[in-house]
Design an enzyme around this catalytic site. Sequence first.
Site, PDB file in Angstrom:
ATOM      1  N   GLY A   1       0.831  -1.208   0.000  1.00  0.00           N
ATOM      2  CA  GLY A   1       0.000   0.000   0.000  1.00  0.00           C
ATOM      3  C   GLY A   1       0.857   1.246   0.000  1.00  0.00           C
ATOM      4  O   GLY A   1       2.037   1.206  -0.344  1.00  0.00           O
ATOM      5  N   ASN A   2       0.265   2.365   0.384  1.00  0.00           N
ATOM      6  CA  ASN A   2       1.013   3.622   0.485  1.00  0.00           C
ATOM      7  C   ASN A   2       0.425   4.463   1.608  1.00  0.00           C
ATOM      8  O   ASN A   2      -0.512   4.040   2.293  1.00  0.00           O
ATOM      9  CB  ASN A   2       1.008   4.366  -0.854  1.00  0.00           C
ATOM     10  CG  ASN A   2      -0.404   4.650  -1.344  1.00  0.00           C
ATOM     11  OD1 ASN A   2      -1.188   5.318  -0.679  1.00  0.00           O
ATOM     12  ND2 ASN A   2      -0.741   4.125  -2.530  1.00  0.00           N
ATOM     13  N   HIS A   3       0.984   5.661   1.785  1.00  0.00           N
ATOM     14  CA  HIS A   3       0.638   6.476   2.955  1.00  0.00           C
ATOM     15  C   HIS A   3      -0.547   7.418   2.731  1.00  0.00           C
ATOM     16  O   HIS A   3      -0.823   8.277   3.572  1.00  0.00           O
ATOM     17  CB  HIS A   3       1.847   7.313   3.384  1.00  0.00           C
ATOM     18  CG  HIS A   3       3.014   6.497   3.837  1.00  0.00           C
ATOM     19  ND1 HIS A   3       2.964   5.687   4.947  1.00  0.00           N
ATOM     20  CD2 HIS A   3       4.260   6.341   3.311  1.00  0.00           C
ATOM     21  CE1 HIS A   3       4.125   5.084   5.111  1.00  0.00           C
ATOM     22  NE2 HIS A   3       4.941   5.465   4.124  1.00  0.00           N
TER      23      HIS A   3
END
Length: 401
Positions: A211-213
């Site tokens: 995923g990412n932030h």
Amino acid sequence: MSVSGKKILIAVSGGIAAYKIHFLIRDFVKKGADVQVIMTPDAEQFVTKLSLSTLSKKPVYSDFYGENGTWNSHVELALWADVMVVAPCTANTLSKMVHGMCDNLVIATYMSAKCPVLIAPAMDLDMYVHPSTKKNLELAESFGHTIIPAESGELASGLIGQGRMAEPSTIYNVVEKYFQEELHSNNFEGKTFLITAGPTYEAIDPVRFIGNHSSGKMGFSLAEEAAKRGAKVILISGPSAQTIIDPNVDVYRVTSAKEMLAKVFEFYDKIDIGIASAAVADYAPKEVAKEKIKKNDENLTIELVKNPDILKTMGEKKKHQFLVGFALETQNEEENAKGKLAKKNLDMIVLNSLRDEGAGFKNDTNKIKIFTKTEKVEFDLKSKDDVARDILNFVESQLLK
């Protein structure tokens, strides 16, 4: 300017901060506003009618009756105004406003007003935090009034703390923002937006993911702002803690890029404006383990495959839709954003750079540049709510061309 031609009624009450009101009147008049000043009898102990009248270019009233026996109609004053600003608003005037103690021209005018009311309180710090003041400010807000909070600093008593009237520039900006929002209100009535937000999570096994932030804050702010302007909004969000309660926003929660793609194209043919602000994962594991992968080896190799490009697919299938993309870059920012604008058949693209402090994932602020095929517009660092307003103002300007 957004205040040009607007009728602004300024009510001055009896506090030392009244001396600042001269600067506010001057700024409004310079920007083309029509300013009328009224004041409480006690305010005359701090500022003169002559100075306020000279700056506003109008007579200033503090009593129901003129010297020659004429009536200074509080009804006409109230109906005349596009907005009423009470500054400074003392504890005494605030209490009279919210409890209907109508014993002077200012309160009578306030109680006759049908326009928005903005209140800039000013008092000593112990008075400002007193339970009665807090309750009265809450009451004023419950009436639909806008409170411009007092600022911290040195007070007339010599104490230091919160209670200073907001600076004239701050009050001016609040009034200007009100008229800007009024200008754009309901301009998207009858339009349907589709907005994507947040990250996507691509499963590795039942426990782990890629995923990412992204927090989804930007997309949710855009959805709320579009709904405020009368639009019907379809918000498709990846995993995010953000929430919306506006009934004009339908929220659909997804997890992966493939789920987001499928949900987007459930609605795509029926929308007018698409804004792809989601941070979609570019790659996903080729195979997802059915059980949790145990930590047995020193190294773990996961084969990744390219995810569907949701924005590119939206561009390829575009018919009547106005399509907005986002680009988060770390190098060659403008070049990459312009390339994405062309390759994905977008009408405009919003660029933010991780090189800019306060921009990008998780922050409450953002700093953007907007590109079309022929235009480039830069904006300062702002809250994401304000950035959403800038983006939708730009979309509106493009649709009107």
